[in-house]
Write a protein that holds these residues in place. Sequence first.
Motif, mmCIF file in Angstrom:
data_model
loop_
_atom_site.group_PDB
_atom_site.id
_atom_site.type_symbol
_atom_site.label_atom_id
_atom_site.label_comp_id
_atom_site.label_asym_id
_atom_site.label_seq_id
_atom_site.Cartn_x
_atom_site.Cartn_y
_atom_site.Cartn_z
ATOM 1 N N ARG A 165 0.847 -1.204 0.000
ATOM 2 C CA ARG A 165 0.000 0.000 0.000
ATOM 3 C C ARG A 165 0.875 1.244 0.000
ATOM 4 O O ARG A 165 1.939 1.277 0.640
ATOM 5 C CB ARG A 165 -0.936 -0.001 1.202
ATOM 6 C CG ARG A 165 -1.962 -1.124 1.120
ATOM 7 C CD ARG A 165 -3.031 -0.983 2.163
ATOM 8 N NE ARG A 165 -3.929 0.157 1.894
ATOM 9 C CZ ARG A 165 -5.008 0.415 2.598
ATOM 10 N NH1 ARG A 165 -5.320 -0.376 3.620
ATOM 11 N NH2 ARG A 165 -5.776 1.448 2.315
ATOM 12 N N ASP A 170 -3.776 3.745 -1.565
ATOM 13 C CA ASP A 170 -4.059 2.761 -2.603
ATOM 14 C C ASP A 170 -3.144 1.547 -2.432
ATOM 15 O O ASP A 170 -2.008 1.651 -1.960
ATOM 16 C CB ASP A 170 -3.823 3.355 -4.001
ATOM 17 C CG ASP A 170 -4.937 4.303 -4.439
ATOM 18 O OD1 ASP A 170 -6.028 4.246 -3.860
ATOM 19 O OD2 ASP A 170 -4.688 5.091 -5.383
ATOM 20 N N ASN A 187 -4.721 -0.906 -7.052
ATOM 21 C CA ASN A 187 -5.957 -1.453 -6.454
ATOM 22 C C ASN A 187 -6.544 -2.604 -7.261
ATOM 23 O O ASN A 187 -7.706 -2.971 -7.054
ATOM 24 C CB ASN A 187 -7.019 -0.350 -6.268
ATOM 25 C CG ASN A 187 -6.623 0.670 -5.228
ATOM 26 O OD1 ASN A 187 -5.854 0.372 -4.315
ATOM 27 N ND2 ASN A 187 -7.126 1.895 -5.357
#
Lengths: 210, 140
Positions: free
Chosen positions: A64, A108, A130
């Motif tokens: 992430r 994201d 994503n």
Amino acid sequence: MSHRQDSPERRGIDRRRFLTTAALGGATIVGASALGGLDADAAFAAPMPSLDPAIAKSAFAEGRITAINGSVLEVAGSYGDQHLIQLTNATSVWKLRPTTAEEIKVGDGLYARGVDMPDGTIAADAVWVNIVNLYCTVKGIAKDRLHLAHGAQDHAVVGRIVADTTTASYLGGALTSDLSRVRIGQSAQILGAWRPEDDAIDIARVTVGH
Amino acid sequence: MACGSTSLWAGETTWFCCGSSWGPCGSAGGGACGTCNSSAHQAAWPNASAACFSITRPDLCGENMARRGCGSVMNVRHQCSGATVCVTVADCGPRTQSFCGESTCCNGSCRTNRVIDLTPAAFSVIGNLSSGKLPVYIYE
């Protein structure tokens, strides 16, 4: 009239040279279309070799995004590892659709493929933001969403139907915007983009099975 | 074990997430072998065990592939680009029976039925994750 067509190997080597040159030169970000031809459909039309036939192993990162500094993404891997992803003019960006780096946000998730650079960064050839590809069962159908169950524990997932984007394929047939043949109880492969803000998925493509 | 060049199977590959991850993949776990990780070059095979086979049922699509359990090594090659990745079996899948007859093509040549699933790390070596599936040859 003559027509010169480079071999896939030649294109791969040219691409890597462009990528590493762009990374070392601190290129600005212009997004996925700089070189073109790296989105899914184009990849099918002109099959691309692995990042570079001359190197045995491309770099890969998952995690992430914790910060964005210019053209560098700071990424926290899911196993406690850290990555610095360098975006360049040659980086292909996907977030629900082929797009530009401006669409990438802190928080994201991503998968990135590229080349290890001497400074420890990864010069990204492709970044999928994503992206998910889930095997699901259709549990409910609404006008603007599919209610899905995913995984061994039937984890509930909401799949949002995105106007002008979501397409369906019935048993591998041609893509269509017509989702009227989706039925409750069917198996479905959901390719889409996870939404960190509400944990739903924007559906790019639903492949309906039996 | 090294990746070999003896033909084993051919068909479609898709990709799946496993291990610790973000979003809906966070609930995927370590797979049937307990070792599956999206960042590793790993695969799911429809006949990883008898229990696995009873779920995936590739035989219902005419795919009677041999059993290859956890830790088995395979070479997966994109049928058109020739890009290849060496993977280790770490899970059970894909659910071949759910997509019987599905085809994926390139350069006018098609492969039918889902016969292997790759982790994102492995799939991205031979293709684009946003394509979702690819036609491949499998060797061991």
